[in-house]
Design a protein around this motif. Structure first.
Motif, PDB file in Angstrom:
ATOM      1  N   LEU A 167       6.988  -8.424  29.287  1.00 50.82           N
ATOM      2  CA  LEU A 167       6.430  -7.149  28.889  1.00 50.82           C
ATOM      3  C   LEU A 167       7.481  -6.269  28.237  1.00 50.82           C
ATOM      4  O   LEU A 167       7.208  -5.530  27.301  1.00 50.82           O
ATOM      5  CB  LEU A 167       5.829  -6.433  30.103  1.00 50.82           C
ATOM      6  N   SER A 168       8.730  -6.343  28.716  1.00 52.61           N
ATOM      7  CA  SER A 168       9.771  -5.461  28.203  1.00 52.61           C
ATOM      8  C   SER A 168      10.119  -5.765  26.768  1.00 52.61           C
ATOM      9  O   SER A 168      10.735  -4.940  26.093  1.00 52.61           O
ATOM     10  CB  SER A 168      11.027  -5.577  29.066  1.00 52.61           C
ATOM     11  N   SER A 227      15.109 -11.279  22.468  1.00 47.52           N
ATOM     12  CA  SER A 227      13.789 -11.307  21.849  1.00 47.52           C
ATOM     13  C   SER A 227      13.790 -10.589  20.502  1.00 47.52           C
ATOM     14  O   SER A 227      13.244 -11.076  19.511  1.00 47.52           O
ATOM     15  CB  SER A 227      12.767 -10.668  22.786  1.00 47.52           C
ATOM     16  N   LEU A 228      14.413  -9.429  20.450  1.00 40.47           N
ATOM     17  CA  LEU A 228      14.475  -8.676  19.193  1.00 40.47           C
ATOM     18  C   LEU A 228      15.306  -9.415  18.149  1.00 40.47           C
ATOM     19  O   LEU A 228      14.960  -9.449  16.963  1.00 40.47           O
ATOM     20  CB  LEU A 228      15.037  -7.286  19.451  1.00 40.47           C
ATOM     21  N   LEU A 229      16.409 -10.025  18.570  1.00 38.26           N
ATOM     22  CA  LEU A 229      17.230 -10.789  17.635  1.00 38.26           C
ATOM     23  C   LEU A 229      16.456 -11.986  17.096  1.00 38.26           C
ATOM     24  O   LEU A 229      16.545 -12.324  15.912  1.00 38.26           O
ATOM     25  CB  LEU A 229      18.516 -11.252  18.314  1.00 38.26           C
ATOM     26  N   ALA A 230      15.674 -12.643  17.967  1.00 32.66           N
ATOM     27  CA  ALA A 230      14.878 -13.788  17.537  1.00 32.66           C
ATOM     28  C   ALA A 230      13.812 -13.375  16.528  1.00 32.66           C
ATOM     29  O   ALA A 230      13.391 -14.174  15.692  1.00 32.66           O
ATOM     30  CB  ALA A 230      14.229 -14.464  18.739  1.00 32.66           C
ATOM     31  N   ARG A 231      13.395 -12.116  16.585  1.00 30.90           N
ATOM     32  CA  ARG A 231      12.417 -11.596  15.625  1.00 30.90           C
ATOM     33  C   ARG A 231      13.072 -11.141  14.340  1.00 30.90           C
ATOM     34  O   ARG A 231      12.401 -10.623  13.449  1.00 30.90           O
ATOM     35  CB  ARG A 231      11.653 -10.440  16.245  1.00 30.90           C
ATOM     36  N   GLY A 232      14.385 -11.320  14.226  1.00 31.68           N
ATOM     37  CA  GLY A 232      15.066 -10.990  12.985  1.00 31.68           C
ATOM     38  C   GLY A 232      15.690  -9.618  12.932  1.00 31.68           C
ATOM     39  O   GLY A 232      16.205  -9.209  11.891  1.00 31.68           O
ATOM     40  N   ARG A 257       8.768 -17.346  23.981  1.00 35.54           N
ATOM     41  CA  ARG A 257       7.611 -17.817  23.233  1.00 35.54           C
ATOM     42  C   ARG A 257       6.915 -16.637  22.571  1.00 35.54           C
ATOM     43  O   ARG A 257       6.625 -15.621  23.222  1.00 35.54           O
ATOM     44  CB  ARG A 257       6.616 -18.552  24.130  1.00 35.54           C
ATOM     45  N   PHE A 258       6.659 -16.776  21.277  1.00 35.99           N
ATOM     46  CA  PHE A 258       5.954 -15.769  20.501  1.00 35.99           C
ATOM     47  C   PHE A 258       4.631 -16.368  20.042  1.00 35.99           C
ATOM     48  O   PHE A 258       4.562 -17.537  19.653  1.00 35.99           O
ATOM     49  CB  PHE A 258       6.778 -15.345  19.282  1.00 35.99           C
ATOM     50  N   ASP A 270       5.184 -13.277  24.545  1.00 37.60           N
ATOM     51  CA  ASP A 270       4.326 -13.263  25.718  1.00 37.60           C
ATOM     52  C   ASP A 270       4.907 -13.996  26.919  1.00 37.60           C
ATOM     53  O   ASP A 270       4.456 -13.800  28.040  1.00 37.60           O
ATOM     54  CB  ASP A 270       2.940 -13.839  25.383  1.00 37.60           C
ATOM     55  N   ARG A 271       5.911 -14.850  26.721  1.00 34.51           N
ATOM     56  CA  ARG A 271       6.481 -15.607  27.832  1.00 34.51           C
ATOM     57  C   ARG A 271       7.972 -15.810  27.616  1.00 34.51           C
ATOM     58  O   ARG A 271       8.453 -15.844  26.480  1.00 34.51           O
ATOM     59  CB  ARG A 271       5.836 -16.991  27.943  1.00 34.51           C
ATOM     60  N   PHE A 272       8.694 -15.926  28.713  1.00 30.59           N
ATOM     61  CA  PHE A 272      10.098 -16.309  28.599  1.00 30.59           C
ATOM     62  C   PHE A 272      10.426 -17.285  29.722  1.00 30.59           C
ATOM     63  O   PHE A 272       9.731 -17.366  30.729  1.00 30.59           O
ATOM     64  CB  PHE A 272      11.034 -15.091  28.672  1.00 30.59           C
ATOM     65  N   GLY A 273      11.480 -18.047  29.522  1.00 29.73           N
ATOM     66  CA  GLY A 273      11.972 -18.947  30.547  1.00 29.73           C
ATOM     67  C   GLY A 273      13.477 -18.894  30.604  1.00 29.73           C
ATOM     68  O   GLY A 273      14.138 -18.704  29.577  1.00 29.73           O
ATOM     69  N   LEU A 274      14.036 -19.013  31.793  1.00 34.31           N
ATOM     70  CA  LEU A 274      15.486 -19.043  31.969  1.00 34.31           C
ATOM     71  C   LEU A 274      15.876 -20.382  32.573  1.00 34.31           C
ATOM     72  O   LEU A 274      15.349 -20.770  33.616  1.00 34.31           O
ATOM     73  CB  LEU A 274      15.955 -17.902  32.881  1.00 34.31           C
ATOM     74  N   SER A 275      16.791 -21.080  31.930  1.00 30.31           N
ATOM     75  CA  SER A 275      17.286 -22.337  32.490  1.00 30.31           C
ATOM     76  C   SER A 275      18.633 -22.153  33.165  1.00 30.31           C
ATOM     77  O   SER A 275      19.057 -23.009  33.942  1.00 30.31           O
ATOM     78  CB  SER A 275      17.394 -23.401  31.398  1.00 30.31           C
ATOM     79  N   ALA A 276      19.320 -21.050  32.873  1.00 25.75           N
ATOM     80  CA  ALA A 276      20.617 -20.803  33.513  1.00 25.75           C
ATOM     81  C   ALA A 276      20.956 -19.323  33.499  1.00 25.75           C
ATOM     82  O   ALA A 276      20.722 -18.630  32.506  1.00 25.75           O
ATOM     83  CB  ALA A 276      21.724 -21.599  32.824  1.00 25.75           C
ATOM     84  N   ILE A 277      21.471 -18.825  34.605  1.00 33.69           N
ATOM     85  CA  ILE A 277      22.092 -17.501  34.699  1.00 33.69           C
ATOM     86  C   ILE A 277      23.489 -17.760  35.247  1.00 33.69           C
ATOM     87  O   ILE A 277      23.641 -18.158  36.406  1.00 33.69           O
ATOM     88  CB  ILE A 277      21.317 -16.555  35.634  1.00 33.69           C
ATOM     89  N   LEU A 278      24.499 -17.527  34.437  1.00 36.72           N
ATOM     90  CA  LEU A 278      25.864 -17.904  34.796  1.00 36.72           C
ATOM     91  C   LEU A 278      26.804 -16.728  34.658  1.00 36.72           C
ATOM     92  O   LEU A 278      26.544 -15.790  33.892  1.00 36.72           O
ATOM     93  CB  LEU A 278      26.364 -19.039  33.882  1.00 36.72           C
ATOM     94  N   GLU A 279      27.914 -16.784  35.383  1.00 33.10           N
ATOM     95  CA  GLU A 279      29.002 -15.853  35.147  1.00 33.10           C
ATOM     96  C   GLU A 279      29.960 -16.493  34.154  1.00 33.10           C
ATOM     97  O   GLU A 279      30.246 -17.692  34.258  1.00 33.10           O
ATOM     98  CB  GLU A 279      29.744 -15.531  36.446  1.00 33.10           C
TER      99      GLU A 279
END
Length: 282
Positions: free
Chosen positions: A15-16, A63-68, A125-126, A101-110
């Motif tokens: 949503l954000s 998301s914004l960067l992926a939209r150009g 996913r758009f 409308d959707r996102f997925g995370l495969s890794a959150i790392l330091e």
């Protein structure tokens, strides 16, 4: 505790990514230990609200960067180290009419080396009303404080869907020529032409026709399209519309039996995870 293990999360709502980023201070949660995320099971629903705010802001930025979006002023209070924006390829499309409308995370790392911040690896996913979708992968490495976020590195790339969707049309050659197809400028224009010219498979089998395939999922660049009709190679001409190819092949009159059309997109030779095949029977 260093968060150096990869974790798997299901897709969650984004949503954000559809609203403006509010100004002001960013929350400064303590870096959560890996155990906080290890408890997320593979069949759990990912609750976006449970993620640290810096993670949510980073996903929205990706998301914004992926939209150009490349104007750093529109991404504030997020800033970028020198050279980060220049490292991103010029977008082929800004995905007009699409929503995340959707996102997925495969890794959150330091990050390595004891740097403060996080590194996220995931997908976005758009989708649009016409049925098209784009699955965009991202990696974003950033530092953050109580009132700012600085992106140190970011990469974006189109992800091959596990089962890309294709839409199949038949157009009698008496209604259109290759010259007509070459004049098409956009995916939407091509779709409008198809809806006006296409006929049912039963009618198309009686005469010379165009077999036209529309990709409904955005496909990674550099792939090649191959098609077979009843086990024989079929020459296809591909027009790429910002990552959504449309394939044009020719077929002559056919008998009354079932025909089988196979289509494969990907590198040659096929590479696991980078190629996809689909079969149609009509």
């Amino acid at each position: 505790m260093a968060m150096n293990n990869s974790i798997s999360l299901l897709f969650g709502s984004l949503l954000s990514a559809c609203v403006a980023l509010a100004g002001g201070a960013l929350a400064q949660p303590a870096n959560p230990p890996a155990g906080n995320y290890d408890r997320v099971q593979s069949d759990a629903v990912l609750d976006e609200a449970s993620l640290p705010e810096d993670v949510r802001v980073a996903i929205r930025t990706a998301s914004l960067l992926a939209r150009g979006v490349r104007d750093e002023r529109s991404l504030r209070p997020v800033t970028f180290e020198r050279g980060v924006m220049a490292s991103l390829a010029k977008p082929k499309t800004t995905l007009p009419g699409f929503v995340a409308d959707r996102f997925g995370l495969s890794a959150i790392l330091e990050p390595a080396g004891g740097k403060q911040g996080r590194k996220l690896v995931g997908t976005l996913r758009f989708v649009e009303e016409a049925g098209r979708a784009a699955l965009e992968g991202f990696t974003i490495d950033y530092a953050f404080t109580t009132d700012a976020m600085t992106v140190r590195r970011v990469s974006l790339y189109t992800v091959m869907p596990e089962n890309p969707r294709w839409m199949l049309y038949f157009v009698p050659k008496s209604r259109a020529s290759m010259a007509d197809w070459q004049k098409l400028q956009t995916w939407g224009e091509a779709m409008e032409a198809m809806r006006a010219l296409a006929v049912a498979p039963e009618q198309a089998r009686k005469e010379d026709c165009w077999i036209v395939l529309f990709a409904l999922d955005r496909l990674p660049p550099g792939g090649q399209s191959q098609a077979t009709l009843d086990g024989r190679a079929m020459t296809v001409v591909s027009k790429d519309f910002a990552g959504w190819p449309v394939l044009f092949g020719e077929a002559g009159p056919r008998g009354t039996g079932t025909s089988v059309l196979g289509v494969r997109y990907g590198p040659r030779p096929p590479t696991p995870g980078a190629s996809a095949e689909r079969e149609f029977r009509f």
